[in-house]
Design a protein around this motif. Structure first.
Motif, short mmCIF file in Angstrom:
data_model
loop_
_atom_site.label_atom_id
_atom_site.label_comp_id
_atom_site.label_asym_id
_atom_site.label_seq_id
_atom_site.Cartn_x
_atom_site.Cartn_y
_atom_site.Cartn_z
N ASP A 124 38.04 32.93 43.01
CA ASP A 124 38.41 34.03 42.12
C ASP A 124 39.72 33.66 41.43
O ASP A 124 40.69 33.29 42.10
CB ASP A 124 38.57 35.31 42.95
N TYR A 149 42.21 31.62 44.01
CA TYR A 149 42.14 31.48 45.48
C TYR A 149 40.68 31.36 45.86
O TYR A 149 39.79 31.76 45.10
CB TYR A 149 42.80 32.68 46.18
N GLU A 196 37.79 45.64 40.72
CA GLU A 196 38.27 44.70 39.71
C GLU A 196 37.07 44.30 38.86
O GLU A 196 36.08 43.77 39.39
CB GLU A 196 38.91 43.47 40.36
N GLU A 248 35.23 41.95 36.45
CA GLU A 248 35.37 40.53 36.15
C GLU A 248 34.04 39.96 35.65
O GLU A 248 32.99 40.56 35.81
CB GLU A 248 35.78 39.75 37.41
N ASP A 272 35.08 42.87 42.09
CA ASP A 272 35.83 42.33 43.24
C ASP A 272 36.58 43.48 43.91
O ASP A 272 37.75 43.71 43.67
CB ASP A 272 36.80 41.25 42.72
N LYS A 313 40.25 41.48 50.25
CA LYS A 313 39.25 41.21 49.22
C LYS A 313 37.97 40.57 49.74
O LYS A 313 37.02 40.38 48.98
CB LYS A 313 39.85 40.28 48.15
N THR A 366 40.45 39.71 37.21
CA THR A 366 40.35 41.03 36.59
C THR A 366 40.57 40.93 35.08
O THR A 366 41.51 40.29 34.62
CB THR A 366 41.42 41.96 37.18
CA LIG Z 1 39.78 39.51 41.61
#
Ligand SMILES: [Ca+2]
Ligand SMILES: O=C(O)/C=C/C(=O)CC(=O)CC(=O)O
Ligand SMILES: [Mg+2]
Length: 413
Positions: A123, A156, A195, A197, A229, A249, A342
């Protein structure tokens, strides 16, 4: 120049249907006995490709035999283009109608499945607006953007095994947080967020030690989906130092069931925002075809539209993200998924998360039923949809990713 006309499908649908011939997204649905089958959406119908292919195509018999997308993903751009061409012919030529119509059924009759096994999940954090907003809330008093932010797409590694298909209930996560008085508490998250995305699906693997340059992006990436997310901000803000997002997350990430091929987004390509300072050569896309995308999202909470982010505002493109993700020589595998981060724009109305929309809970949103929300409550439903311009004034749909929050199950102390 005369206007470019696109072929129309013989499948009955309104002219502006987002799943017209210009889109042809791939997914996997539960067939008889729950067995997965590959489908292609056309209007409000689904073409059962797993059944139609061996009967009608006369080539690549096994391509859709598993009912999932891995074989198609791995087959590469030449095969993707041939498949799209053949499906376009089947669904547009009147002479094909009789034999192809036998493999159509209403989309509403089907349960959609996770369309491929997610290999690795990454992500990113590629919206300057989102990064600046979150930086100022998480790290008040310091520069909102970290010193590295404009030199590389920050990201990450997430948890591939908890990626779920749209519609899967989202169990409120539990974990550690730090209260305002500094006390460490354990329990269900009280600041559950979303989030909005885009996700990019890798088809063709790459070798270890072989970075994927910017201009090879479309040789590896098959297509795009929507991503929510889900993020527990209380867990995240306490745990993330110094290694980044972890349990806040990793409990669930939802994706839309339909993967829209990159080929359907040709008309949505735009120049990304100016990048200063100029990034290093492996990230510098100034002299080549670029991958800014005019994909417009809409986020709804319990039926109320709360945000309209646009992917064209993203600072780093997906091609730059792929180049960065492999610059150290890490190999790609079929089924790798990387999310954009995001999507937030410059205006309050274009922010892709509740923490930004409510400015850390200070300004609640008005939603349906005269209710207010800062973060998500049990029973809340979030729906993210998106469209992009297609050829000849058509609209390419990305479908939707939905999820409803259900109460935490276990009592954790
Ligand atoms: Ca995210
Ligand atoms: O520590 C921060 O600044 C925030 C990090 C995130 O929220 C990570 C994330 O999921 C990035 C994104 O989606 O843009
Ligand atoms: Mg997640």
């Amino acid at each position: 120049m005369t206007a470019h006309r696109v072929a129309r499908s013989w499948v009955p649908m309104p002219e502006d249907h987002p799943f017209g011939l210009q889109t042809l997204p791939f997914g996997s649905f539960a067939g008889p006995g729950g067995r997965p089958r590959v489908g292609v959406a056309i209007g409000d119908q689904v073409l059962d490709v797993s059944a139609a292919w061996p009967a009608l195509a006369g080539c690549d018999e096994g391509l859709f035999a598993t009912g999932r997308l891995e074989r198609l993903l791995a087959a590469g751009p030449a095969c993707w283009a041939r498949t799209r061409q053949l499906l376009t012919r089947w669904l547009s030529e009147a002479g094909e109608r009789e034999r192809v119509a036998a493999y159509l059924s209403p989309a509403s009759a089907h349960t959609m499945l996770l369309p491929f096994e997610v290999a690795d999940y990454v992500d990113f954090y590629a919206s300057e607006h989102h990064a600046a907003n979150l930086g100022s809330m998480f790290r008040p008093g310091s520069e909102p953007l970290t010193p590295n932010w404009k030199h590389m797409p920050i990201g990450y590694h997430g948890r591939a095994g908890t990626i779920v298909v749209s519609g899967t209930p989202i169990v409120r996560p539990a974990g550690q947080r730090r209260a305002a008085d500094g006390a460490v508490q354990v329990g269900p998250s009280t600041r559950l967020d979303i989030e909005a995305e885009l996700g990019f699906v890798v088809g063709v693997p790459s070798g270890m030690g072989a970075p994927v340059p910017l201009d090879r992006f479309d040789q590896h990436v098959f297509g795009v989906c929507l991503v929510n997310d889900w993020s527990a901000r209380d867990i995240q803000s306490w745990e993330y130092v110094p290694l980044g997002p972890f349990l806040g997350k990793s409990f669930a990430t939802s994706i839309s069931p339909w993967i829209v091929p990159l080929a359907a987004l040709e008309h949505a390509r735009v120049t990304p925002p100016p990048r200063t300072p100029r990034p290093p050569a492996y990230l510098n896309d100034a002299h080549q075809a670029r991958w800014g995308l005019d994909v417009r999202l809409e986020v709804r909470l319990n039926g109320t539209k709360i945000s309209e982010p646009c992917f064209a505002d993203m600072y780093w493109t997906a091609a730059q993200q792929l180049a960065h993700m492999t610059v150290n020589g890490a190999g790609l595998r079929t089924g790798d998924l990387f999310a954009s981060g995001t999507i937030s724009g410059p205006t309050p109305r274009s922010r892709g998360s509740l923490i930004e929309l409510t400015w850390n809970g200070a300004h609640p949103l008005q939603v349906a039923g005269g209710e207010e929300r800062t973060f998500l409550e049990d029973g809340d439903e979030v729906i993210i949809t998106a469209t992009a311009p297609g050829p000849a004034a058509t609209t390419v749909g990305l479908g939707e990713v939905t999820g409803r929050v259900v109460p935490a199950e276990a009592a954790v102390r």
